[in-house]
Design an enzyme around this catalytic site. Structure first.
Site, PDB file in Angstrom:
ATOM      1  N   ASP A 106      -3.415   0.373   7.373  1.00  0.00           N
ATOM      2  CA  ASP A 106      -2.895   1.303   6.510  1.00  0.00           C
ATOM      3  C   ASP A 106      -1.606   2.305   6.997  1.00  0.00           C
ATOM      4  O   ASP A 106      -1.230   2.035   8.003  1.00  0.00           O
ATOM      5  CB  ASP A 106      -4.110   2.208   6.268  1.00  0.00           C
ATOM      6  CG  ASP A 106      -4.359   2.309   4.632  1.00  0.00           C
ATOM      7  OD1 ASP A 106      -3.202   2.542   4.091  1.00  0.00           O
ATOM      8  OD2 ASP A 106      -5.575   2.649   4.209  1.00  0.00           O
ATOM      9  N   GLU A 139       0.455  -2.109   4.601  1.00  0.00           N
ATOM     10  CA  GLU A 139       0.563  -1.464   3.330  1.00  0.00           C
ATOM     11  C   GLU A 139       1.746  -1.051   3.177  1.00  0.00           C
ATOM     12  O   GLU A 139       2.184   0.059   2.485  1.00  0.00           O
ATOM     13  CB  GLU A 139      -0.511  -0.653   3.260  1.00  0.00           C
ATOM     14  CG  GLU A 139      -1.941  -1.054   3.536  1.00  0.00           C
ATOM     15  CD  GLU A 139      -2.932  -0.782   2.719  1.00  0.00           C
ATOM     16  OE1 GLU A 139      -2.726   0.323   1.970  1.00  0.00           O
ATOM     17  OE2 GLU A 139      -4.016  -1.217   2.689  1.00  0.00           O
ATOM     18  N   TRP A 140       2.704  -1.345   4.185  1.00  0.00           N
ATOM     19  CA  TRP A 140       4.134  -1.004   4.177  1.00  0.00           C
ATOM     20  C   TRP A 140       5.040  -0.740   2.625  1.00  0.00           C
ATOM     21  O   TRP A 140       5.331   0.433   2.613  1.00  0.00           O
ATOM     22  CB  TRP A 140       4.959  -2.021   5.098  1.00  0.00           C
ATOM     23  CG  TRP A 140       6.303  -1.484   5.724  1.00  0.00           C
ATOM     24  CD1 TRP A 140       7.214  -0.542   5.530  1.00  0.00           C
ATOM     25  CD2 TRP A 140       7.229  -2.338   6.608  1.00  0.00           C
ATOM     26  NE1 TRP A 140       8.417  -0.415   6.044  1.00  0.00           N
ATOM     27  CE2 TRP A 140       8.242  -1.703   7.023  1.00  0.00           C
ATOM     28  CE3 TRP A 140       6.813  -3.303   7.370  1.00  0.00           C
ATOM     29  CZ2 TRP A 140       9.184  -2.072   7.830  1.00  0.00           C
ATOM     30  CZ3 TRP A 140       8.075  -3.996   8.335  1.00  0.00           C
ATOM     31  CH2 TRP A 140       8.765  -3.210   8.471  1.00  0.00           C
ATOM     32  N   PRO A 141       5.074  -1.822   2.178  1.00  0.00           N
ATOM     33  CA  PRO A 141       5.904  -1.569   0.700  1.00  0.00           C
ATOM     34  C   PRO A 141       5.138  -0.484  -0.081  1.00  0.00           C
ATOM     35  O   PRO A 141       6.141   0.232  -0.848  1.00  0.00           O
ATOM     36  CB  PRO A 141       6.109  -2.803   0.364  1.00  0.00           C
ATOM     37  CG  PRO A 141       5.046  -3.569   0.660  1.00  0.00           C
ATOM     38  CD  PRO A 141       4.703  -3.071   1.988  1.00  0.00           C
ATOM     39  N   TYR A 143       3.658   2.214   0.419  1.00  0.00           N
ATOM     40  CA  TYR A 143       4.052   3.712   1.066  1.00  0.00           C
ATOM     41  C   TYR A 143       5.421   3.900   1.238  1.00  0.00           C
ATOM     42  O   TYR A 143       6.020   5.242   0.844  1.00  0.00           O
ATOM     43  CB  TYR A 143       3.640   3.944   2.279  1.00  0.00           C
ATOM     44  CG  TYR A 143       2.029   3.964   2.466  1.00  0.00           C
ATOM     45  CD1 TYR A 143       1.418   5.268   2.409  1.00  0.00           C
ATOM     46  CD2 TYR A 143       1.159   3.260   2.568  1.00  0.00           C
ATOM     47  CE1 TYR A 143       0.085   5.532   2.327  1.00  0.00           C
ATOM     48  CE2 TYR A 143      -0.173   3.061   2.479  1.00  0.00           C
ATOM     49  CZ  TYR A 143      -0.882   4.462   2.609  1.00  0.00           C
ATOM     50  OH  TYR A 143      -2.179   4.639   2.451  1.00  0.00           O
ATOM     51  N   ASP A 167      -4.751   1.300  -5.259  1.00  0.00           N
ATOM     52  CA  ASP A 167      -6.098   0.928  -5.173  1.00  0.00           C
ATOM     53  C   ASP A 167      -6.839   0.068  -6.484  1.00  0.00           C
ATOM     54  O   ASP A 167      -6.199   0.712  -7.515  1.00  0.00           O
ATOM     55  CB  ASP A 167      -7.134   1.945  -4.931  1.00  0.00           C
ATOM     56  CG  ASP A 167      -6.819   2.332  -3.414  1.00  0.00           C
ATOM     57  OD1 ASP A 167      -6.464   1.662  -2.519  1.00  0.00           O
ATOM     58  OD2 ASP A 167      -7.560   3.421  -3.036  1.00  0.00           O
TER      59      ASP A 167
END
Length: 365
Positions: A106, A139-141, A143, A167
Protein backbone atom coordinates in the site's frame (compact mmCIF):
# COMPACT_ATOMS: atom_id res chain seq x y z
CA UNK A 1 -7.84 -14.55 12.44
CA UNK A 2 -5.81 -17.48 11.13
CA UNK A 3 -8.91 -19.68 11.53
CA UNK A 4 -10.82 -17.51 9.07
CA UNK A 5 -8.09 -17.87 6.45
CA UNK A 6 -7.74 -21.62 7.06
CA UNK A 7 -11.49 -22.03 6.68
CA UNK A 8 -11.43 -19.97 3.47
CA UNK A 9 -8.59 -22.14 2.12
CA UNK A 10 -10.65 -25.25 2.92
CA UNK A 11 -13.62 -23.85 0.98
CA UNK A 12 -11.43 -22.82 -1.97
CA UNK A 13 -10.00 -26.33 -2.25
CA UNK A 14 -13.30 -28.15 -1.69
CA UNK A 15 -15.73 -26.08 -3.75
CA UNK A 16 -13.95 -25.70 -7.08
CA UNK A 17 -12.32 -22.28 -6.62
CA UNK A 18 -8.76 -23.56 -6.84
CA UNK A 19 -9.60 -25.68 -9.87
CA UNK A 20 -11.16 -22.63 -11.57
CA UNK A 21 -7.84 -20.78 -11.14
CA UNK A 22 -8.33 -18.79 -7.93
CA UNK A 23 -5.14 -19.79 -6.16
CA UNK A 24 -4.21 -16.99 -3.74
CA UNK A 25 -5.67 -16.48 -0.27
CA UNK A 26 -4.60 -12.96 0.70
CA UNK A 27 -4.45 -11.22 4.06
CA UNK A 28 -5.10 -7.47 3.97
CA UNK A 29 -4.28 -4.75 6.53
CA UNK A 30 -4.57 -5.28 10.33
CA UNK A 31 -2.84 -8.69 10.55
CA UNK A 32 0.20 -7.32 12.43
CA UNK A 33 1.04 -6.82 16.07
CA UNK A 34 1.22 -3.09 16.88
CA UNK A 35 5.04 -3.19 17.22
CA UNK A 36 7.97 -5.02 15.61
CA UNK A 37 9.86 -7.68 17.60
CA UNK A 38 13.21 -7.16 19.35
CA UNK A 39 15.04 -7.86 16.06
CA UNK A 40 12.99 -5.24 14.20
CA UNK A 41 10.92 -7.82 12.34
CA UNK A 42 7.19 -7.61 11.66
CA UNK A 43 5.15 -10.04 13.72
CA UNK A 44 1.59 -11.27 13.50
CA UNK A 45 -1.00 -10.32 16.12
CA UNK A 46 -0.46 -13.08 18.74
CA UNK A 47 -4.15 -13.41 19.63
CA UNK A 48 -5.57 -13.62 16.12
CA UNK A 49 -2.63 -15.45 14.51
CA UNK A 50 -1.27 -17.56 17.39
CA UNK A 51 0.50 -19.97 15.04
CA UNK A 52 2.20 -17.16 13.12
CA UNK A 53 2.20 -16.56 9.38
CA UNK A 54 4.59 -19.43 8.58
CA UNK A 55 2.13 -21.96 10.01
CA UNK A 56 -0.73 -20.37 8.07
CA UNK A 57 1.32 -20.38 4.84
CA UNK A 58 2.11 -24.08 5.34
CA UNK A 59 -1.59 -24.82 5.79
CA UNK A 60 -2.60 -22.83 2.71
CA UNK A 61 0.15 -24.53 0.66
CA UNK A 62 -1.07 -27.95 1.85
CA UNK A 63 -4.36 -27.17 0.08
CA UNK A 64 -2.56 -26.46 -3.21
CA UNK A 65 -3.02 -22.70 -2.73
CA UNK A 66 -0.76 -19.68 -2.21
CA UNK A 67 -0.68 -17.05 0.54
CA UNK A 68 -0.68 -13.28 0.04
CA UNK A 69 0.11 -10.66 2.67
CA UNK A 70 -0.11 -6.88 3.11
CA UNK A 71 2.35 -4.15 3.98
CA UNK A 72 2.84 -0.45 3.28
CA UNK A 73 5.58 1.65 1.65
CA UNK A 74 5.34 4.27 4.45
CA UNK A 75 6.14 4.22 8.15
CA UNK A 76 2.60 3.09 9.00
CA UNK A 77 -0.06 1.08 7.17
CA UNK A 78 -3.38 2.73 6.29
CA UNK A 79 -4.84 1.32 9.53
CA UNK A 80 -1.86 2.50 11.63
CA UNK A 81 0.19 -0.69 11.98
CA UNK A 82 3.99 -0.76 11.38
CA UNK A 83 4.89 0.05 7.76
CA UNK A 84 7.95 -1.07 5.80
CA UNK A 85 9.73 2.30 5.48
CA UNK A 86 13.47 1.75 6.16
CA UNK A 87 12.78 -1.99 6.58
CA UNK A 88 12.31 -3.04 2.93
CA UNK A 89 15.03 -5.71 2.82
CA UNK A 90 14.22 -7.08 6.27
CA UNK A 91 10.48 -7.28 5.55
CA UNK A 92 11.02 -8.92 2.15
CA UNK A 93 13.29 -11.53 3.78
CA UNK A 94 10.71 -12.05 6.55
CA UNK A 95 7.88 -12.60 4.06
CA UNK A 96 10.01 -15.01 2.02
CA UNK A 97 11.03 -16.95 5.15
CA UNK A 98 7.34 -17.34 6.02
CA UNK A 99 6.54 -18.77 2.58
CA UNK A 100 4.50 -15.79 1.35
CA UNK A 101 3.62 -15.83 -2.37
CA UNK A 102 2.17 -12.33 -2.94
CA UNK A 103 2.69 -8.90 -1.38
CA UNK A 104 0.06 -6.17 -1.62
CA UNK A 105 2.09 -3.02 -0.97
CA UNK A 106 0.00 0.00 0.00
CA UNK A 107 0.97 3.68 -0.27
CA UNK A 108 -0.30 5.37 2.92
CA UNK A 109 1.92 7.59 5.10
CA UNK A 110 4.73 7.67 2.56
CA UNK A 111 5.69 11.34 2.89
CA UNK A 112 6.85 12.76 -0.46
CA UNK A 113 6.27 11.39 -3.95
CA UNK A 114 10.04 10.78 -4.18
CA UNK A 115 9.94 8.60 -1.05
CA UNK A 116 6.87 6.79 -2.40
CA UNK A 117 8.61 5.95 -5.69
CA UNK A 118 11.86 5.01 -3.95
CA UNK A 119 10.00 2.71 -1.57
CA UNK A 120 8.20 0.88 -4.38
CA UNK A 121 11.46 0.42 -6.29
CA UNK A 122 13.37 -0.75 -3.21
CA UNK A 123 10.75 -3.29 -2.15
CA UNK A 124 10.67 -4.71 -5.70
CA UNK A 125 14.45 -5.22 -5.63
CA UNK A 126 14.28 -6.60 -2.08
CA UNK A 127 11.64 -9.17 -3.04
CA UNK A 128 13.70 -10.30 -6.04
CA UNK A 129 16.79 -10.57 -3.84
CA UNK A 130 15.08 -13.16 -1.61
CA UNK A 131 15.09 -15.68 -4.48
CA UNK A 132 11.44 -16.53 -3.77
CA UNK A 133 8.79 -15.97 -6.45
CA UNK A 134 6.50 -13.33 -4.88
CA UNK A 135 3.83 -11.50 -6.89
CA UNK A 136 4.24 -7.76 -6.29
CA UNK A 137 0.95 -5.85 -6.12
CA UNK A 138 1.53 -2.08 -6.09
CA UNK A 139 -0.67 0.95 -5.39
CA UNK A 140 1.95 3.32 -6.83
CA UNK A 141 -0.05 5.02 -9.65
CA UNK A 142 -3.11 5.52 -7.43
CA UNK A 143 -1.11 7.63 -4.97
CA UNK A 144 0.69 9.53 -7.76
CA UNK A 145 -2.35 10.45 -9.84
CA UNK A 146 -3.68 13.38 -7.76
CA UNK A 147 -0.35 15.15 -8.35
CA UNK A 148 1.23 13.79 -11.53
CA UNK A 149 0.71 11.40 -14.44
CA UNK A 150 2.19 7.99 -13.54
CA UNK A 151 5.06 6.65 -15.61
CA UNK A 152 3.56 3.25 -16.37
CA UNK A 153 6.66 2.05 -18.22
CA UNK A 154 8.69 2.49 -15.04
CA UNK A 155 5.95 1.04 -12.82
CA UNK A 156 5.80 -2.11 -14.97
CA UNK A 157 9.57 -2.55 -14.55
CA UNK A 158 9.04 -2.99 -10.81
CA UNK A 159 5.46 -4.23 -10.23
CA UNK A 160 3.37 -7.19 -11.40
CA UNK A 161 0.10 -5.31 -11.13
CA UNK A 162 -0.80 -1.84 -9.97
CA UNK A 163 -3.90 -0.16 -8.65
CA UNK A 164 -5.32 2.76 -10.65
CA UNK A 165 -8.53 3.86 -8.94
CA UNK A 166 -10.44 4.20 -5.68
CA UNK A 167 -11.62 1.31 -3.50
CA UNK A 168 -14.42 -0.68 -5.04
CA UNK A 169 -17.65 -0.77 -3.04
CA UNK A 170 -20.46 -3.28 -3.15
CA UNK A 171 -22.61 -1.00 -5.31
CA UNK A 172 -23.45 -0.34 -8.96
CA UNK A 173 -22.32 3.30 -8.70
CA UNK A 174 -18.85 2.08 -7.70
CA UNK A 175 -18.62 -0.41 -10.59
CA UNK A 176 -19.89 2.25 -13.02
CA UNK A 177 -17.33 4.83 -11.81
CA UNK A 178 -14.48 2.33 -12.34
CA UNK A 179 -15.63 1.57 -15.89
CA UNK A 180 -16.07 5.28 -16.68
CA UNK A 181 -12.59 6.09 -15.35
CA UNK A 182 -11.01 3.22 -17.29
CA UNK A 183 -12.62 4.30 -20.58
CA UNK A 184 -11.56 7.91 -19.99
CA UNK A 185 -7.92 6.94 -19.39
CA UNK A 186 -7.64 3.98 -21.77
CA UNK A 187 -5.19 5.74 -24.10
CA UNK A 188 -2.57 5.86 -21.34
CA UNK A 189 -3.18 2.52 -19.58
CA UNK A 190 -4.24 -0.11 -22.16
CA UNK A 191 -0.95 -0.19 -24.08
CA UNK A 192 1.18 -0.99 -21.01
CA UNK A 193 -0.80 -4.08 -19.89
CA UNK A 194 0.56 -7.50 -20.81
CA UNK A 195 2.22 -10.61 -19.42
CA UNK A 196 4.10 -9.72 -16.23
CA UNK A 197 2.29 -6.42 -15.61
CA UNK A 198 -1.42 -5.61 -15.32
CA UNK A 199 -3.72 -2.67 -14.66
CA UNK A 200 -5.73 -3.32 -11.50
CA UNK A 201 -8.88 -1.15 -11.71
CA UNK A 202 -9.48 -1.02 -7.95
CA UNK A 203 -8.84 -2.54 -4.55
CA UNK A 204 -11.01 -4.02 -1.83
CA UNK A 205 -12.56 -1.94 0.92
CA UNK A 206 -12.80 -4.73 3.45
CA UNK A 207 -9.83 -4.75 5.85
CA UNK A 208 -8.76 -8.26 6.71
CA UNK A 209 -9.43 -10.46 3.72
CA UNK A 210 -9.32 -10.57 -0.02
CA UNK A 211 -9.27 -13.88 -1.83
CA UNK A 212 -7.11 -14.34 -4.93
CA UNK A 213 -6.47 -13.45 -8.30
CA UNK A 214 -9.50 -6.25 -9.24
CA UNK A 215 -11.73 -6.85 -6.64
CA UNK A 216 -14.87 -8.72 -7.56
CA UNK A 217 -17.73 -7.88 -5.20
CA UNK A 218 -19.98 -10.53 -6.79
CA UNK A 219 -21.52 -12.73 -4.12
CA UNK A 220 -22.15 -9.96 -1.59
CA UNK A 221 -25.39 -7.93 -1.39
CA UNK A 222 -25.10 -4.68 -3.38
CA UNK A 223 -25.27 -5.79 -7.01
CA UNK A 224 -28.26 -7.09 -8.96
CA UNK A 225 -27.70 -10.17 -11.09
CA UNK A 226 -27.26 -8.10 -14.26
CA UNK A 227 -24.73 -5.86 -12.50
CA UNK A 228 -22.79 -8.89 -11.27
CA UNK A 229 -22.69 -10.17 -14.88
CA UNK A 230 -21.42 -6.74 -15.95
CA UNK A 231 -18.59 -6.77 -13.43
CA UNK A 232 -17.45 -10.27 -14.40
CA UNK A 233 -17.66 -9.53 -18.13
CA UNK A 234 -15.93 -6.16 -17.96
CA UNK A 235 -13.13 -7.30 -15.62
CA UNK A 236 -12.45 -10.06 -18.19
CA UNK A 237 -12.40 -7.46 -21.00
CA UNK A 238 -10.01 -5.26 -18.97
CA UNK A 239 -7.59 -8.17 -18.33
CA UNK A 240 -7.89 -7.31 -14.65
CA UNK A 241 -6.46 -9.63 -12.01
CA UNK A 242 -9.48 -11.44 -10.54
CA UNK A 243 -9.45 -10.88 -6.78
CA UNK A 244 -12.67 -11.73 -5.00
CA UNK A 245 -13.69 -9.69 -1.98
CA UNK A 246 -16.44 -11.80 -0.46
CA UNK A 247 -17.16 -14.56 2.05
CA UNK A 248 -17.01 -17.86 0.18
CA UNK A 249 -18.74 -19.68 3.04
CA UNK A 250 -21.94 -17.72 2.33
CA UNK A 251 -22.24 -17.34 -1.41
CA UNK A 252 -25.17 -18.24 -3.64
CA UNK A 253 -24.86 -21.03 -6.22
CA UNK A 254 -25.58 -18.45 -8.94
CA UNK A 255 -22.73 -16.18 -7.82
CA UNK A 256 -20.39 -19.14 -7.56
CA UNK A 257 -21.33 -20.27 -11.08
CA UNK A 258 -20.62 -16.80 -12.45
CA UNK A 259 -17.27 -16.42 -10.66
CA UNK A 260 -16.19 -19.92 -11.73
CA UNK A 261 -17.41 -19.58 -15.34
CA UNK A 262 -14.61 -21.23 -17.30
CA UNK A 263 -15.32 -19.39 -20.58
CA UNK A 264 -15.09 -15.98 -18.90
CA UNK A 265 -11.96 -16.92 -16.95
CA UNK A 266 -10.35 -18.16 -20.19
CA UNK A 267 -11.00 -14.74 -21.75
CA UNK A 268 -9.64 -12.98 -18.67
CA UNK A 269 -6.50 -15.14 -18.63
CA UNK A 270 -5.91 -15.11 -22.40
CA UNK A 271 -2.16 -15.68 -23.00
CA UNK A 272 -1.87 -12.81 -25.48
CA UNK A 273 -2.37 -10.57 -22.46
CA UNK A 274 -3.83 -7.57 -24.27
CA UNK A 275 -6.21 -5.34 -22.34
CA UNK A 276 -9.57 -4.46 -23.90
CA UNK A 277 -10.90 -0.97 -24.57
CA UNK A 278 -14.06 0.93 -25.41
CA UNK A 279 -14.52 1.36 -29.17
CA UNK A 280 -17.77 3.33 -29.24
CA UNK A 281 -20.37 4.87 -26.97
CA UNK A 282 -23.91 5.57 -28.19
CA UNK A 283 -26.25 7.14 -25.64
CA UNK A 284 -26.53 4.51 -22.89
CA UNK A 285 -24.72 1.76 -24.79
CA UNK A 286 -20.99 1.05 -24.76
CA UNK A 287 -19.18 -1.34 -27.11
CA UNK A 288 -15.86 -2.77 -25.86
CA UNK A 289 -13.48 -5.27 -27.46
CA UNK A 290 -10.42 -7.21 -26.38
CA UNK A 291 -8.02 -8.89 -28.83
CA UNK A 292 -7.46 -12.55 -27.93
CA UNK A 293 -5.00 -15.17 -29.10
CA UNK A 294 -5.91 -17.14 -32.22
CA UNK A 295 -7.18 -13.97 -33.98
CA UNK A 296 -10.30 -13.99 -31.80
CA UNK A 297 -11.93 -11.07 -29.97
CA UNK A 298 -13.97 -10.74 -26.80
CA UNK A 299 -16.74 -8.17 -27.31
CA UNK A 300 -18.88 -6.63 -24.57
CA UNK A 301 -22.10 -4.67 -25.10
CA UNK A 302 -22.90 -2.73 -21.92
CA UNK A 303 -26.22 -1.00 -21.26
CA UNK A 304 -25.65 1.80 -18.73
CA UNK A 305 -29.35 2.70 -18.50
CA UNK A 306 -30.70 2.04 -15.00
CA UNK A 307 -34.45 2.01 -15.62
CA UNK A 308 -36.89 0.33 -17.99
CA UNK A 309 -36.59 -3.02 -19.69
CA UNK A 310 -34.13 -4.68 -22.09
CA UNK A 311 -33.05 -2.64 -25.10
CA UNK A 312 -31.48 -3.53 -28.44
CA UNK A 313 -28.13 -2.24 -29.63
CA UNK A 314 -27.27 -2.78 -33.30
CA UNK A 315 -23.77 -2.35 -34.72
CA UNK A 316 -21.86 -3.31 -37.84
CA UNK A 317 -19.29 -6.10 -37.47
CA UNK A 318 -16.87 -3.89 -39.43
CA UNK A 319 -16.47 -1.98 -36.12
CA UNK A 320 -14.56 -4.91 -34.61
CA UNK A 321 -10.79 -5.32 -34.76
CA UNK A 322 -10.32 -2.31 -37.04
CA UNK A 323 -12.51 -4.11 -39.57
CA UNK A 324 -10.49 -7.33 -39.47
CA UNK A 325 -12.24 -9.39 -36.77
CA UNK A 326 -14.93 -10.70 -39.12
CA UNK A 327 -13.18 -10.43 -42.48
CA UNK A 328 -14.41 -12.31 -44.51
CA UNK A 329 -16.60 -14.10 -41.91
CA UNK A 330 -16.65 -15.07 -38.23
CA UNK A 331 -18.44 -17.32 -35.78
CA UNK A 332 -20.02 -15.63 -32.75
CA UNK A 333 -20.64 -17.23 -29.38
CA UNK A 334 -22.41 -15.61 -26.44
CA UNK A 335 -20.59 -16.23 -23.15
CA UNK A 336 -22.66 -14.11 -20.73
CA UNK A 337 -25.28 -13.81 -19.37
CA UNK A 338 -25.79 -17.35 -20.73
CA UNK A 339 -23.70 -19.50 -23.03
CA UNK A 340 -24.98 -20.16 -26.56
CA UNK A 341 -23.80 -20.16 -30.17
CA UNK A 342 -25.04 -17.41 -32.48
CA UNK A 343 -23.68 -18.91 -35.69
CA UNK A 344 -21.57 -17.54 -38.55
CA UNK A 345 -21.75 -13.95 -39.82
CA UNK A 346 -20.20 -12.21 -42.81
CA UNK A 347 -17.96 -9.16 -42.62
CA UNK A 348 -20.71 -6.75 -43.74
CA UNK A 349 -23.37 -8.06 -41.31
CA UNK A 350 -24.91 -6.08 -38.50
CA UNK A 351 -25.45 -7.60 -35.08
CA UNK A 352 -28.42 -6.75 -32.86
CA UNK A 353 -27.89 -7.46 -29.16
CA UNK A 354 -30.59 -7.24 -26.48
CA UNK A 355 -29.18 -6.06 -23.14
CA UNK A 356 -30.88 -5.60 -19.77
CA UNK A 357 -30.50 -2.28 -17.89
CA UNK A 358 -27.05 -2.15 -16.15
CA UNK A 359 -26.35 -5.50 -17.84
CA UNK A 360 -23.74 -6.70 -20.32
CA UNK A 361 -23.73 -9.27 -23.10
CA UNK A 362 -20.26 -10.81 -23.51
CA UNK A 363 -19.45 -12.37 -26.90
CA UNK A 364 -16.50 -14.27 -28.33
CA UNK A 365 -15.91 -13.53 -32.01
Amino acid sequence: SEWLFMEMADVMAAEGWRDAGYEFVCIDDCWMAPTRDEHGRLQADPKRFPGGIRKLADYVHSKGLKLGIYSDVGNKTCAGFPGSYNHYDLDAQTFASWGVDLLKFDGCNSGTLELLAEGYRRMSLALNKTGRSIVYSCEWPFYLRPVQQPNYTEIKQYCNHWRNFFDVYDSWSSIKSILDWTALHQDSIVKIAGPGGWNDPDMATLPGIFVFLSQLVIGNFGLSWDQAVTQMAMWAIMAAPLFMSNDLRHISPEARGLLQNKEVITINQDPLGKQGYQITKDKNFELWERPLSGRAYAVAVLNQQEIGGPQNFTFSLTFLGNGLACNPACSIRQVLPASRDWGVYSWVSSLSVEVNPTGTVLLKV
